[in-house]
Design a protein around this motif. Structure first.
Motif, PDB file in Angstrom:
ATOM      1  N   UNK A 161       0.700  -1.241   0.104  1.00 46.49           N
ATOM      2  CA  UNK A 161      -0.003  -0.366   0.302  1.00 46.49           C
ATOM      3  C   UNK A 161       1.158   1.751   0.627  1.00 46.49           C
ATOM      4  N   UNK A 162       0.419   2.490  -0.938  1.00 49.51           N
ATOM      5  CA  UNK A 162       1.533   3.276  -1.367  1.00 49.51           C
ATOM      6  C   UNK A 162       0.945   4.441  -1.159  1.00 49.51           C
ATOM      7  N   UNK A 163       1.816   5.336  -0.527  1.00 49.38           N
ATOM      8  CA  UNK A 163       1.866   6.279  -1.299  1.00 49.38           C
ATOM      9  C   UNK A 163       2.379   7.744  -2.032  1.00 49.38           C
ATOM     10  N   UNK A 164       2.538   8.243  -2.981  1.00 46.59           N
ATOM     11  CA  UNK A 164       3.211   8.473  -4.798  1.00 46.59           C
ATOM     12  C   UNK A 164       2.890  10.575  -4.426  1.00 46.59           C
ATOM     13  N   UNK A 165       3.873  11.224  -4.669  1.00 44.32           N
ATOM     14  CA  UNK A 165       4.432  12.532  -4.872  1.00 44.32           C
ATOM     15  C   UNK A 165       3.224  13.205  -5.835  1.00 44.32           C
ATOM     16  N   UNK A 166       2.804  12.015  -6.742  1.00 40.38           N
ATOM     17  CA  UNK A 166       2.261  13.242  -7.984  1.00 40.38           C
ATOM     18  C   UNK A 166       0.046  12.924  -7.826  1.00 40.38           C
ATOM     19  N   UNK A 167       0.494  12.033  -6.309  1.00 43.98           N
ATOM     20  CA  UNK A 167      -1.180  11.853  -6.074  1.00 43.98           C
ATOM     21  C   UNK A 167      -1.075  12.842  -4.862  1.00 43.98           C
ATOM     22  N   UNK A 168      -0.403  13.095  -3.932  1.00 41.64           N
ATOM     23  CA  UNK A 168      -1.096  13.366  -2.569  1.00 41.64           C
ATOM     24  C   UNK A 168      -2.602  13.957  -2.775  1.00 41.64           C
ATOM     25  N   UNK A 169      -2.536  14.855  -3.516  1.00 39.05           N
ATOM     26  CA  UNK A 169      -4.407  15.253  -3.740  1.00 39.05           C
ATOM     27  C   UNK A 169      -4.302  15.308  -5.805  1.00 39.05           C
ATOM     28  N   UNK A 170      -5.635  13.777  -5.267  1.00 41.26           N
ATOM     29  CA  UNK A 170      -5.814  13.357  -6.498  1.00 41.26           C
ATOM     30  C   UNK A 170      -7.427  13.308  -6.726  1.00 41.26           C
ATOM     31  N   UNK A 171      -8.383  13.346  -7.904  1.00 44.05           N
ATOM     32  CA  UNK A 171     -10.069  13.861  -8.301  1.00 44.05           C
ATOM     33  C   UNK A 171      -9.939  13.529  -9.810  1.00 44.05           C
ATOM     34  N   UNK A 172     -11.055  12.821  -9.627  1.00 43.95           N
ATOM     35  CA  UNK A 172     -11.631  12.191 -11.322  1.00 43.95           C
ATOM     36  C   UNK A 172     -11.801  12.950 -12.143  1.00 43.95           C
ATOM     37  N   UNK A 173     -11.657  12.896 -13.470  1.00 44.56           N
ATOM     38  CA  UNK A 173     -11.970  14.880 -13.739  1.00 44.56           C
ATOM     39  C   UNK A 173     -13.262  14.478 -14.149  1.00 44.56           C
ATOM     40  N   UNK A 174     -14.043  15.972 -13.297  1.00 43.98           N
ATOM     41  CA  UNK A 174     -15.137  16.020 -13.072  1.00 43.98           C
ATOM     42  C   UNK A 174     -15.884  15.739 -12.138  1.00 43.98           C
ATOM     43  N   UNK A 175     -15.139  14.856 -11.050  1.00 41.56           N
ATOM     44  CA  UNK A 175     -15.675  15.025  -9.571  1.00 41.56           C
ATOM     45  C   UNK A 175     -15.520  16.785  -8.894  1.00 41.56           C
ATOM     46  N   UNK A 176     -15.970  17.138  -7.750  1.00 39.03           N
ATOM     47  CA  UNK A 176     -15.291  18.207  -6.863  1.00 39.03           C
ATOM     48  C   UNK A 176     -14.900  18.081  -6.113  1.00 39.03           C
ATOM     49  N   UNK A 177     -14.412  16.647  -5.520  1.00 37.51           N
ATOM     50  CA  UNK A 177     -13.589  16.344  -4.368  1.00 37.51           C
ATOM     51  C   UNK A 177     -12.934  14.662  -4.590  1.00 37.51           C
ATOM     52  N   UNK A 178     -11.557  14.774  -3.858  1.00 35.63           N
ATOM     53  CA  UNK A 178     -11.191  13.383  -3.655  1.00 35.63           C
ATOM     54  C   UNK A 178     -11.852  12.626  -3.144  1.00 35.63           C
ATOM     55  N   UNK A 179     -12.702  11.149  -3.846  1.00 34.12           N
ATOM     56  CA  UNK A 179     -13.394  10.471  -3.127  1.00 34.12           C
ATOM     57  C   UNK A 179     -12.539   8.563  -3.542  1.00 34.12           C
ATOM     58  N   UNK A 180     -12.393   8.527  -2.503  1.00 34.36           N
ATOM     59  CA  UNK A 180     -11.201   7.583  -3.060  1.00 34.36           C
ATOM     60  C   UNK A 180     -12.146   6.764  -2.881  1.00 34.36           C
ATOM     61  N   UNK A 181     -13.723   5.900  -2.602  1.00 37.67           N
ATOM     62  CA  UNK A 181     -14.310   4.700  -2.953  1.00 37.67           C
ATOM     63  C   UNK A 181     -14.312   5.142  -5.036  1.00 37.67           C
ATOM     64  N   UNK A 182     -14.364   5.615  -4.945  1.00 36.33           N
ATOM     65  CA  UNK A 182     -14.456   5.850  -6.542  1.00 36.33           C
ATOM     66  C   UNK A 182     -13.374   5.820  -7.527  1.00 36.33           C
ATOM     67  N   UNK A 183     -12.323   6.631  -6.911  1.00 31.07           N
ATOM     68  CA  UNK A 183     -11.039   6.389  -8.034  1.00 31.07           C
ATOM     69  C   UNK A 183     -10.408   6.349  -7.420  1.00 31.07           C
ATOM     70  N   UNK A 184      -8.864   5.639  -7.756  1.00 33.73           N
ATOM     71  CA  UNK A 184      -7.424   4.737  -7.087  1.00 33.73           C
ATOM     72  C   UNK A 184      -6.744   5.149  -7.939  1.00 33.73           C
ATOM     73  N   UNK A 185      -5.283   4.791  -7.107  1.00 34.17           N
ATOM     74  CA  UNK A 185      -4.084   5.156  -8.258  1.00 34.17           C
ATOM     75  C   UNK A 185      -3.226   3.156  -8.002  1.00 34.17           C
ATOM     76  N   UNK A 186      -2.961   3.068  -8.668  1.00 36.00           N
ATOM     77  CA  UNK A 186      -1.239   1.743  -8.104  1.00 36.00           C
ATOM     78  C   UNK A 186      -0.530   1.906  -9.108  1.00 36.00           C
ATOM     79  N   UNK A 187       0.713   1.643  -8.966  1.00 35.32           N
ATOM     80  CA  UNK A 187       1.820   1.119  -9.939  1.00 35.32           C
ATOM     81  C   UNK A 187       2.674  -0.587  -9.940  1.00 35.32           C
ATOM     82  N   UNK A 188       2.943  -0.761 -10.866  1.00 34.25           N
ATOM     83  CA  UNK A 188       2.874  -1.693 -11.929  1.00 34.25           C
ATOM     84  C   UNK A 188       4.267  -1.494 -12.447  1.00 34.25           C
TER      85      UNK A 188
END
Length: 758
Positions: A161-188
């Motif tokens: 489980x990670x956090x990344x500098x490019x995603x300290x604040x991340x939000x799905x396009x069209x959303x008003x606020x971060x919603x971690x139920x709806x949007x996330x990121x991963x590295x592979x």
């Protein structure tokens, strides 16, 4: 002996000294608490960026070759470059949340920070998942997750489980606020993906040896020669920019409000020490007669202001970071993903508390020095009454028609300018903080009305998955009565200014959304019209009639357009146009949102999320939760300020006029009349101070709103009810304190007051 006398005097005048202590404590408490919070956030973020070798520039595109990479790497300002592929995936779980998949080879730039699990290894066959997304879906290290990407269903074991500098604040396009139920990121590791997607890259991550990105961007543009769809610097990147704006806002909050407490602390010290020293003139003379040196007596009285203010400052500096900082963290940690959250103590935020102590001590010195200079014989006599000249008001023709009460109070106000000014400042400070508190609340409510009622006239918003097909869109359009909207990331240039934002494209006959100017006048977009948001226009320094260059992410050619209108957009800064205008500029209208007033179920294919307006409004309320906390703090501070200041001023005013009131009693004035004289004067001062407080409150709101970040534009709005409420609250507090002090008129000892002058 003098030390015992000091503590005895402080206890005797405990209310006044308590007011000094509280003002210094509150100023230090707010300043140290907020400073420790934002310095902690800023320091942790900077260390995080350094530890993970965060990128400075991102170049997006799809046709990069090895020659491009070599040329960029050889630029003088470039210290490192790395390729990365960003893919959009859809999780195969309830709600079908979206996942931004980052496929990498060498992970040396913008590295993932492991919160739990294994460190990154390109030979590891697992996936590295964002911690907040994993927490929202109860995913643990070792679990297997499944998702669909580019039509392929894949499954991987969660390695960390990670956090990344490019995603300290991340939000799905069209959303008003971060919603971690709806949007996330991963590295592979890219080698773990199917061969179909291993042959290309979508972005370049670049580090530089300078913070002046403009020259580096120009050099990179020359190298890629139009092959980049977008070039984004750290200043423009939404994650870095949003966090920096949040820190700046907290810094402004932590700096402005304690200044108000500083001013009030000065007033409290001044009024308290004037009363104390003037009442102890005979004691000072006795000390001199007993052989105490002037310097020793002066230092004795300086210790009053120093000890009390130092105690308040020290306690505020200790308690603030341990309490106030942690009030912000629950809401902050839900929006920003940093490795840790803790206040950081710094010598830098000792400045204001120390300034409070020094100012309080210096004010005490100014009050004491004239009394200490007196000879013992002079100090034993009552202070001579100053010869007063007629004030300007007394020379005006209607003076004689004002009546005794008005003449008495106006003469006293103008002859005691310092005390009157202090009362006006205290009343203005109280009113200003109340206006700021409730004005922020009004502005937030107005912001919500703009976003969810004035600009939006639909009940439900459906967001399309990136793999949605035209047939699925047509099926949705045939099933529901609604409109398509295209929202995409965009780059905008004007002269030497360059910004990232969004483009909103509406169907030609749109009606479920509105484009408005800041006066709520409807802007009817016609074919060929380009409207730019007010804040984006301000950032670029352009007006109606000016020309801008823009391109949607993925496009290679810059489009040159003239600004037809400037509209107001609370949350989405960029440009707006119709479908025909977009197609005239050789772009395809590809909707990302469908809005409708019909009842919607979750059976539509190609839809990644469905949001009702109530859900969106609730999400935005959570984002603005911290502002509500600020409102409560300000309102409490305003009431405390008013009570403390007016109480201290009431004491000194009454004591200064004690003999005058005794004379009036001897002349036959009723106690009721004397009480009215006291109340009436404070009434006049409140009438003068409250309008200044209105101006001060509006100024505070503008300063706070200016630091809301580039993405959000909140107009200052203060309702008529708020003006009336804040003025009335200050007025009531003033009158209550005045009535409390006017009761002392019943206990005036006429004989003692008049005989003391013999």
């Amino acid at each position: 002996m003098l030390r015992k006398k000091m503590f005895r005097d402080i206890f005797k005048h405990k209310i006044q000294f308590l007011s000094i202590f509280l003002m210094v404590f509150l100023g230090s408490f707010v300043y140290a608490g907020v400073s420790a919070e934002y310095i902690g956030m800023e320091t942790i973020a900077e260390n995080f960026y350094d530890d993970t070798n965060a990128a400075n520039i991102w170049v997006y595109g799809s046709n990069f070759n090895e020659d491009n990479l070599e040329e960029i790497e050889n630029l003088d300002s470039v210290t490192g470059i790395e390729k990365r592929l960003e893919l959009s995936a859809t999780m195969t779980m309830e709600g079908n949340p979206s996942l931004k998949l980052n496929a990498i080879d060498d992970h040396k730039i913008s590295q993932a920070y492991v919160m739990e699990g294994d460190t990154f290894d390109k030979d590891n066959e697992g996936i590295y998942l964002s911690e907040l997304f994993a927490d929202a879906h109860d995913i643990k290290v070792g679990d297997t997750i499944e998702f669909e990407v580019m039509g392929m269903k894949l499954d991987y074991k969660v390695s960390a489980l990670i956090t990344a500098p490019d995603y300290v604040y991340y939000i799905k396009e069209g959303d008003l606020v971060p919603n971690h139920n709806n949007y996330g990121y991963a590295y592979i590791s890219k080698s773990n993906l199917p061969e179909e997607v291993q042959s290309y890259y979508s972005e370049l991550l670049i580090t530089t040896d300078t913070d002046n990105y403009k020259d580096a961007v120009n050099e990179i543009e020359d190298v890629v020669n139009g092959e980049a769809s977008a070039i984004v610097t750290r200043d423009e990147h939404s994650s870095y920019n949003t966090l920096a704006s949040e820190v700046a806002q907290h810094e402004a909050m932590g700096s402005i409000f304690p200044i108000a407490f500083l001013l009030i602390a000065v007033l409290s010290v001044l009024t308290t020490m004037i009363r104390l020293i003037s009442s102890q003139r005979p004691i000072i003379s006795t000390l001199k007669a007993l052989g105490f040196k002037k310097r020793k007596i002066l230092f004795h009285y300086l210790s009053y202001g120093f000890v009390i203010s130092l105690a308040g400052a020290v306690l505020g500096v200790i308690v603030g970071p341990l309490t106030l900082s942690y009030l912000f963290y629950p809401s902050m940690s839900s929006s920003f993903a940093l490795p840790s959250w803790s206040p950081i103590l710094s010598w830098s935020f000792l400045g204001l508390p120390m300034l409070l102590v020094l100012v309080c001590t210096f004010i005490t010195y100014l009050v004491c020095r004239s009394y200490v200079k007196e000879s013992p014989a002079q100090g034993m006599r009552l202070q001579a009454t100053k010869k007063m000249k007629k004030s300007i008001v007394e020379r005006i023709w209607f003076w004689k028609h004002l009546g005794f009460s008005n003449q008495w109070n106006l003469r006293d106000i103008f002859r005691n300018k310092a005390r009157s000014a202090m009362a006006i400042v205290g009343i203005a400070g109280c009113t200003g903080l109340l206006v700021c508190a409730f004005g922020i609340l009004d502005s937030m409510n107005n912001f919500m009305d703009w976003q969810f009622r004035d600009l939006s006239h639909y009940k439900t918003q459906l967001k399309f998955d990136e793999t949605v097909t035209g047939e699925q869109m047509m099926h949705l359009d045939n099933s529901l009565d609604g409109e398509f909207i295209m929202e995409q990331a965009i780059e905008i240039k004007a002269d030497d200014q360059r910004r990232t934002g969004s483009v909103s494209v509406y169907e030609d006959d749109y009606g479920l959304t509105s484009v408005l100017d800041s006066s709520k006048e409807v802007i009817e977009l016609q074919d060929g019209d380009i409207s730019i948001s007010k804040k984006m226009a301000s950032l670029l320094g352009v007006e109606e009639g000016d020309k801008i260059s823009w391109r949607i992410y993925g496009g290679e050619e810059w489009i040159r357009s003239e600004i037809t209108y400037i509209n107001y957009a609370p949350t989405s800064q960029g440009i707006s146009m119709t479908q025909t205008t977009l197609e005239q500029n050789d772009y395809t209208f590809y909707p990302s949102i469908f809005v409708t007033n019909d009842k919607v179920d979750d059976s539509y294919e190609g839809v990644s999320s469905i949001w009702s307006q109530n859900q969106l409004e609730t999400e935005m309320d959570e984002r603005l939760e911290m502002m509500n906390l600020l409102v409560y703090i300000l309102a409490l501070a305003a009431v405390l300020m008013a009570l403390i200041v007016l109480y201290c001023l009431g004491i000194i005013s009454f004591m200064e006029k004690y003999r005058d009131f005794a004379t009036l009693k001897v002349l036959g004035f009723k106690t009721k009349k004397i009480r009215w004289l006291l109340i009436q004067q404070n009434l006049y001062l409140a009438i003068v101070g409250i309008p200044f407080g209105f101006l001060f409150g509006a100024f505070l709101i503008k300063v706070i709103m200016a630091d809301m970040g580039d993405a959000i534009d909140i107009l200052m709005y203060i309702s008529p009810q708020t003006w009336i409420l804040c003025g009335a609250m200050t007025f009531v507090i003033t009158m209550v304190i005045s009535i409390m002090f006017s009761r002392r008129a019943k206990k005036i000892d006429m004989v003692a007051a008049l005989k003391a002058n013999e």
